[in-house]
Design a protein around this motif. Structure first.
Motif, PDB file in Angstrom:
ATOM      1  N   PHE A 103       0.861  -1.174   0.000  1.00 58.55           N
ATOM      2  CA  PHE A 103       0.000   0.000   0.000  1.00 58.55           C
ATOM      3  C   PHE A 103       0.903   1.231   0.000  1.00 58.55           C
ATOM      4  CE2 PHE A 103      -3.707  -2.160   2.468  1.00 58.55           C
ATOM      5  CZ  PHE A 103      -4.178  -2.707   1.291  1.00 58.55           C
ATOM      6  N   PHE A 104       0.430   2.307  -0.621  1.00 63.68           N
ATOM      7  CA  PHE A 104       1.174   3.567  -0.593  1.00 63.68           C
ATOM      8  C   PHE A 104       0.248   4.705  -0.183  1.00 63.68           C
ATOM      9  CE2 PHE A 104       3.984   1.162  -3.404  1.00 63.68           C
ATOM     10  CZ  PHE A 104       5.214   1.468  -2.844  1.00 63.68           C
ATOM     11  N   ALA A 105       0.789   5.602   0.623  1.00 64.44           N
ATOM     12  CA  ALA A 105       0.068   6.801   1.039  1.00 64.44           C
ATOM     13  C   ALA A 105       0.877   8.029   0.624  1.00 64.44           C
ATOM     14  CB  ALA A 105      -0.144   6.796   2.554  1.00 64.44           C
ATOM     15  N   TYR A 106       0.225   8.918  -0.121  1.00 64.87           N
ATOM     16  CA  TYR A 106       0.835  10.187  -0.517  1.00 64.87           C
ATOM     17  C   TYR A 106       0.130  11.305   0.238  1.00 64.87           C
ATOM     18  CZ  TYR A 106       3.159   7.984  -4.520  1.00 64.87           C
ATOM     19  OH  TYR A 106       3.958   7.204  -5.325  1.00 64.87           O
ATOM     20  N   THR A 107       0.897  12.117   0.935  1.00 58.78           N
ATOM     21  CA  THR A 107       0.348  13.210   1.730  1.00 58.78           C
ATOM     22  C   THR A 107       0.557  14.541   0.999  1.00 58.78           C
ATOM     23  OG1 THR A 107       2.450  13.244   2.926  1.00 58.78           O
ATOM     24  CG2 THR A 107       0.648  11.998   3.926  1.00 58.78           C
ATOM     25  N   PRO A 108      -0.063  15.644   1.465  1.00 67.45           N
ATOM     26  CA  PRO A 108       0.055  16.923   0.749  1.00 67.45           C
ATOM     27  C   PRO A 108       1.502  17.322   0.471  1.00 67.45           C
ATOM     28  CG  PRO A 108      -1.677  17.076   2.375  1.00 67.45           C
ATOM     29  CD  PRO A 108      -1.007  15.739   2.600  1.00 67.45           C
ATOM     30  N   GLY A 109       1.743  17.761  -0.757  1.00 64.80           N
ATOM     31  CA  GLY A 109       3.070  18.178  -1.181  1.00 64.80           C
ATOM     32  C   GLY A 109       3.932  17.064  -1.725  1.00 64.80           C
ATOM     33  N   ILE A 110       3.484  15.806  -1.590  1.00 64.85           N
ATOM     34  CA  ILE A 110       4.298  14.665  -1.992  1.00 64.85           C
ATOM     35  C   ILE A 110       3.889  14.188  -3.380  1.00 64.85           C
ATOM     36  CG2 ILE A 110       5.008  12.315  -1.403  1.00 64.85           C
ATOM     37  CD1 ILE A 110       5.944  14.587   0.487  1.00 64.85           C
ATOM     38  N   GLY A 111       4.885  13.921  -4.221  1.00 58.25           N
ATOM     39  CA  GLY A 111       4.678  13.342  -5.542  1.00 58.25           C
ATOM     40  C   GLY A 111       5.758  12.313  -5.808  1.00 58.25           C
ATOM     41  N   LEU A 112       5.935  11.966  -7.058  1.00 61.14           N
ATOM     42  CA  LEU A 112       6.946  10.975  -7.420  1.00 61.14           C
ATOM     43  C   LEU A 112       7.564  11.374  -8.753  1.00 61.14           C
ATOM     44  CD1 LEU A 112       8.140   8.291  -6.409  1.00 61.14           C
ATOM     45  CD2 LEU A 112       6.404   7.097  -7.734  1.00 61.14           C
TER      46      LEU A 112
END
Length: 215
Positions: A103-112
């Motif tokens: 599972f992956f969680a992306y929080t505000p400001g985070i990208g790839l």
């Protein structure tokens, strides 16, 4: 050199999309419980020189051990199997083997940052490292209550806004580089399963020794 998985991929393989009809609430609850308990690892993305990227906007997505859900896993596997049979030159003895799932969680400001799932490139475009056990990537999006977080495939001219239940499948190789746009609001949750393609004749995730591609 290219992997066996890449050598049997048809050149016009598309990015496959399907809607998952199964409930996802338990997956979301599991992710949020693990985040609250700080039971996750930071997902590091590697730069062109092989060093970890320091930019927090590109390396702070949180990887979480998935909650076991046999029905959900089987749904994804069946979709990947269909994709595999339609868009690869499959031999009867070839098979899919699960190489990674999280599972992956992306929080505000985070990208790839832009990457492909089976390799890391040097600045000159040559391959620094390659995971030959990665052949097909499947991503199931688990929620919709966020802004940003689009997945962008520049070579295919495609940008997708993930919604809960959307399943996206594509080859893991260099022909399908992609990036995740930073999250603007909320948190983006996904379930990633990557499958290797086992060569039925050699029983190995081999690198094709007779086929070369330009770097």
């Amino acid at each position: 050199m290219i992997t066996y998985a890449e050598s049997i991929q048809k050149p016009d393989a598309p990015i496959f999309q399907r809607v998952c009809p199964l409930p996802l609430d338990l997956c979301v609850s599991h992710i949020e419980d693990r985040l609250q308990a700080r039971d996750f690892r930071v997902h590091e993305v590697y730069g062109r020189n092989g060093d970890s990227v320091v930019d927090t906007q590109s390396r702070d997505s949180k990887a979480i051990v998935p909650r076991h859900d046999e029905e959900l896993a089987f749904f994804i596997f069946e979709a990947v199997q269909q994709y595999f049979e339609q868009h690869f030159l499959v031999q009867p003895s070839d098979s899919l083997v699960l190489a990674q799932h999280e599972f992956f969680a992306y929080t505000p400001g985070i990208g790839l940052k832009m990457h492909a799932d089976d390799h890391v490139l040097r600045s000159d475009g040559s391959v620094l490292t390659r995971d030959v056990q990665r052949g097909i990537t499947a991503i199931l999006y688990l929620n919709s209550d966020f802004d940003g977080g689009e997945i962008h495939f520049p070579k295919q001219g495609l940008e997708l806004r993930p919604n809960a239940g959307a399943l996206v499948i594509f080859p893991s190789n260099r022909n399908f580089p992609h990036e995740v746009k930073p999250i603007v609001r909320g948190q983006r949750y996904s379930y990633q399963r990557i499958y290797g393609i086992l060569n039925g004749e050699t029983k190995r995730f081999e690198v094709a020794s007779t086929i070369c591609v330009p770097s």
